[in-house]
Scaffold this motif. Structure first.
Motif, PDB file in Angstrom:
ATOM      1  N   ASP A  34      45.206  40.999   4.501  1.00  0.00           N
ATOM      2  CA  ASP A  34      44.440  39.966   3.749  1.00  0.00           C
ATOM      3  C   ASP A  34      44.109  38.816   5.052  1.00  0.00           C
ATOM      4  N   LEU A  35      43.750  39.107   6.535  1.00  0.00           N
ATOM      5  CA  LEU A  35      43.671  38.627   7.395  1.00  0.00           C
ATOM      6  C   LEU A  35      41.755  37.793   7.352  1.00  0.00           C
ATOM      7  N   ASP A  36      41.717  37.212   7.778  1.00  0.00           N
ATOM      8  CA  ASP A  36      40.720  35.863   7.344  1.00  0.00           C
ATOM      9  C   ASP A  36      39.894  37.197   8.654  1.00  0.00           C
ATOM     10  N   ALA A  37      40.250  37.320   9.300  1.00  0.00           N
ATOM     11  CA  ALA A  37      39.313  37.619  10.903  1.00  0.00           C
ATOM     12  C   ALA A  37      40.564  38.414  11.087  1.00  0.00           C
ATOM     13  N   VAL A  38      40.391  39.823  12.180  1.00  0.00           N
ATOM     14  CA  VAL A  38      40.708  40.444  13.329  1.00  0.00           C
ATOM     15  C   VAL A  38      39.480  40.025  14.318  1.00  0.00           C
ATOM     16  N   TRP A  39      39.975  39.825  16.078  1.00  0.00           N
ATOM     17  CA  TRP A  39      39.104  39.388  17.394  1.00  0.00           C
ATOM     18  C   TRP A  39      39.758  41.035  17.594  1.00  0.00           C
ATOM     19  N   LEU A  40      39.355  41.710  18.558  1.00  0.00           N
ATOM     20  CA  LEU A  40      39.347  42.757  19.704  1.00  0.00           C
ATOM     21  C   LEU A  40      38.712  42.381  20.759  1.00  0.00           C
ATOM     22  N   VAL A  41      40.204  41.731  21.125  1.00  0.00           N
ATOM     23  CA  VAL A  41      40.324  40.766  23.000  1.00  0.00           C
ATOM     24  C   VAL A  41      39.708  41.288  23.524  1.00  0.00           C
ATOM     25  N   VAL A  42      39.178  41.491  24.456  1.00  0.00           N
ATOM     26  CA  VAL A  42      38.755  42.081  25.871  1.00  0.00           C
ATOM     27  C   VAL A  42      39.371  42.161  27.075  1.00  0.00           C
ATOM     28  N   ALA A  43      40.835  42.844  27.255  1.00  0.00           N
ATOM     29  CA  ALA A  43      41.059  42.568  29.030  1.00  0.00           C
ATOM     30  C   ALA A  43      40.599  42.332  29.668  1.00  0.00           C
ATOM     31  N   ASN A  44      40.548  41.062  30.698  1.00  0.00           N
ATOM     32  CA  ASN A  44      39.774  40.564  31.938  1.00  0.00           C
ATOM     33  C   ASN A  44      40.528  41.193  32.776  1.00  0.00           C
ATOM     34  N   GLU A  45      41.688  41.554  33.146  1.00  0.00           N
ATOM     35  CA  GLU A  45      42.232  42.497  34.286  1.00  0.00           C
ATOM     36  C   GLU A  45      43.720  43.183  33.219  1.00  0.00           C
ATOM     37  N   PRO A  46      43.076  44.423  32.866  1.00  0.00           N
ATOM     38  CA  PRO A  46      44.676  45.283  31.826  1.00  0.00           C
ATOM     39  C   PRO A  46      45.918  45.434  32.302  1.00  0.00           C
ATOM     40  N   TRP A  47      46.692  44.796  32.685  1.00  0.00           N
ATOM     41  CA  TRP A  47      47.967  44.716  33.940  1.00  0.00           C
ATOM     42  C   TRP A  47      48.964  46.282  33.962  1.00  0.00           C
ATOM     43  N   GLN A  48      48.011  46.562  32.881  1.00  0.00           N
ATOM     44  CA  GLN A  48      49.608  47.725  32.986  1.00  0.00           C
ATOM     45  C   GLN A  48      48.169  48.873  33.102  1.00  0.00           C
ATOM     46  N   LYS A  49      47.130  48.754  32.981  1.00  0.00           N
ATOM     47  CA  LYS A  49      45.926  49.355  33.854  1.00  0.00           C
ATOM     48  C   LYS A  49      44.696  49.735  35.483  1.00  0.00           C
ATOM     49  N   VAL A  50      45.679  48.755  35.958  1.00  0.00           N
ATOM     50  CA  VAL A  50      44.661  47.832  37.339  1.00  0.00           C
ATOM     51  C   VAL A  50      45.083  48.958  37.985  1.00  0.00           C
ATOM     52  N   GLY A  51      44.671  49.887  39.305  1.00  0.00           N
ATOM     53  CA  GLY A  51      45.447  50.768  39.940  1.00  0.00           C
ATOM     54  C   GLY A  51      44.925  51.971  39.566  1.00  0.00           C
ATOM     55  N   SER A  52      45.743  52.444  38.229  1.00  0.00           N
ATOM     56  CA  SER A  52      46.036  53.891  37.702  1.00  0.00           C
ATOM     57  C   SER A  52      44.435  54.418  38.404  1.00  0.00           C
ATOM     58  N   ARG A  53      43.031  53.524  37.699  1.00  0.00           N
ATOM     59  CA  ARG A  53      42.422  54.224  36.895  1.00  0.00           C
ATOM     60  C   ARG A  53      41.202  52.469  37.648  1.00  0.00           C
ATOM     61  N   PRO A  54      39.194  53.454  37.937  1.00  0.00           N
ATOM     62  CA  PRO A  54      38.789  52.296  38.221  1.00  0.00           C
ATOM     63  C   PRO A  54      38.557  51.804  36.426  1.00  0.00           C
ATOM     64  N   ILE A  55      38.497  50.861  36.549  1.00  0.00           N
ATOM     65  CA  ILE A  55      38.001  49.811  35.113  1.00  0.00           C
ATOM     66  C   ILE A  55      37.149  49.307  35.035  1.00  0.00           C
ATOM     67  N   THR A  56      35.934  49.417  34.236  1.00  0.00           N
ATOM     68  CA  THR A  56      35.042  48.912  33.699  1.00  0.00           C
ATOM     69  C   THR A  56      34.737  47.340  34.380  1.00  0.00           C
TER      70      THR A  56
END
Length: 200
Positions: A34-56
């Motif tokens: 029963d949340l008022d909203a769910v925000w899909l928060v877009v990572a700027n630099e996803p620290w867990q993925k940087v360096g593993s593949r090109p990030i859009t």
């Protein structure tokens, strides 16, 4: 922005690209808790993925999430981590949001893999006190045990085996995204020529 005494979920991710699994998770969590909203928060630099593949680029990923959520009541795209810049740490996001909106109760939505790795997150000891964590359970899969001392709730969501990496491969090889990705997101991918669109 949230209204007074709102309950808001944060579903963070790279969203490269966003797909029906992300949307189904957000809708189900919002309904069950029963949340008022769910925000899909877009990572700027996803620290867990940087360096593993090109990030859009973040601006393209945010544009896709804006298109994905445009007509879904209760789901919103958020660029709060992009606005802050640098590596995207959930603890920084929560500190900023709690300071800006002290009246809001925050919920962080996590999958099983992310939940298992929580103790390794940036300033994990501080993070545990900033929000309630929503552990997404998939039917037919075991539910991981959350770390001791964290506030957790469980929400079962539909099991949709869709991965962003598979979708990027589909674009590169000229295979369809229909049904797996909302039509406005497909149009955004085409317009911005993401993932090698039109090169096959």
């Amino acid at each position: 922005m949230p209204r007074d005494a709102a309950r808001v979920g944060l579903l963070g991710g790279t969203f490269d690209p966003p797909h029906v699994g992300h949307l189904a998770t957000g809708v189900e969590v919002r309904d069950v808790l029963d949340l008022d909203a769910v925000w899909l928060v877009v990572a700027n630099e996803p620290w867990q993925k940087v360096g593993s593949r090109p990030i859009t680029p973040a601006v393209d990923r945010l544009a896709m999430v804006q298109e994905a959520t445009r007509d879904i009541v209760g789901l919103e795209a958020s660029g709060v981590e992009i606005d802050r810049g640098g590596p995207s740490y959930t603890v920084d996001t929560l500190v900023d949001l709690r300071r800006a909106h002290p009246e809001v109760e925050w919920f962080v939505v996590l999958g099983a893999d992310a939940a298992a790795g929580l103790p390794t997150w940036e300033r994990a000891g501080e993070l545990a006190d900033l929000a309630t964590f929503v552990l997404v359970d998939r039917p037919g899969l075991p539910s991981p045990a959350p770390p001791a001392g964290w506030r957790f709730v469980h929400v079962s969501v539909p099991r949709l085996d869709v991965s962003s990496s598979e979708l990027r491969d589909r674009v590169r090889t000229g295979r369809p995204l229909d049904v797996l990705v909302p039509a406005p997101v497909i149009a955004c991918i085409e317009a911005r020529r993401l993932y090698g669109w039109g090169t096959t």
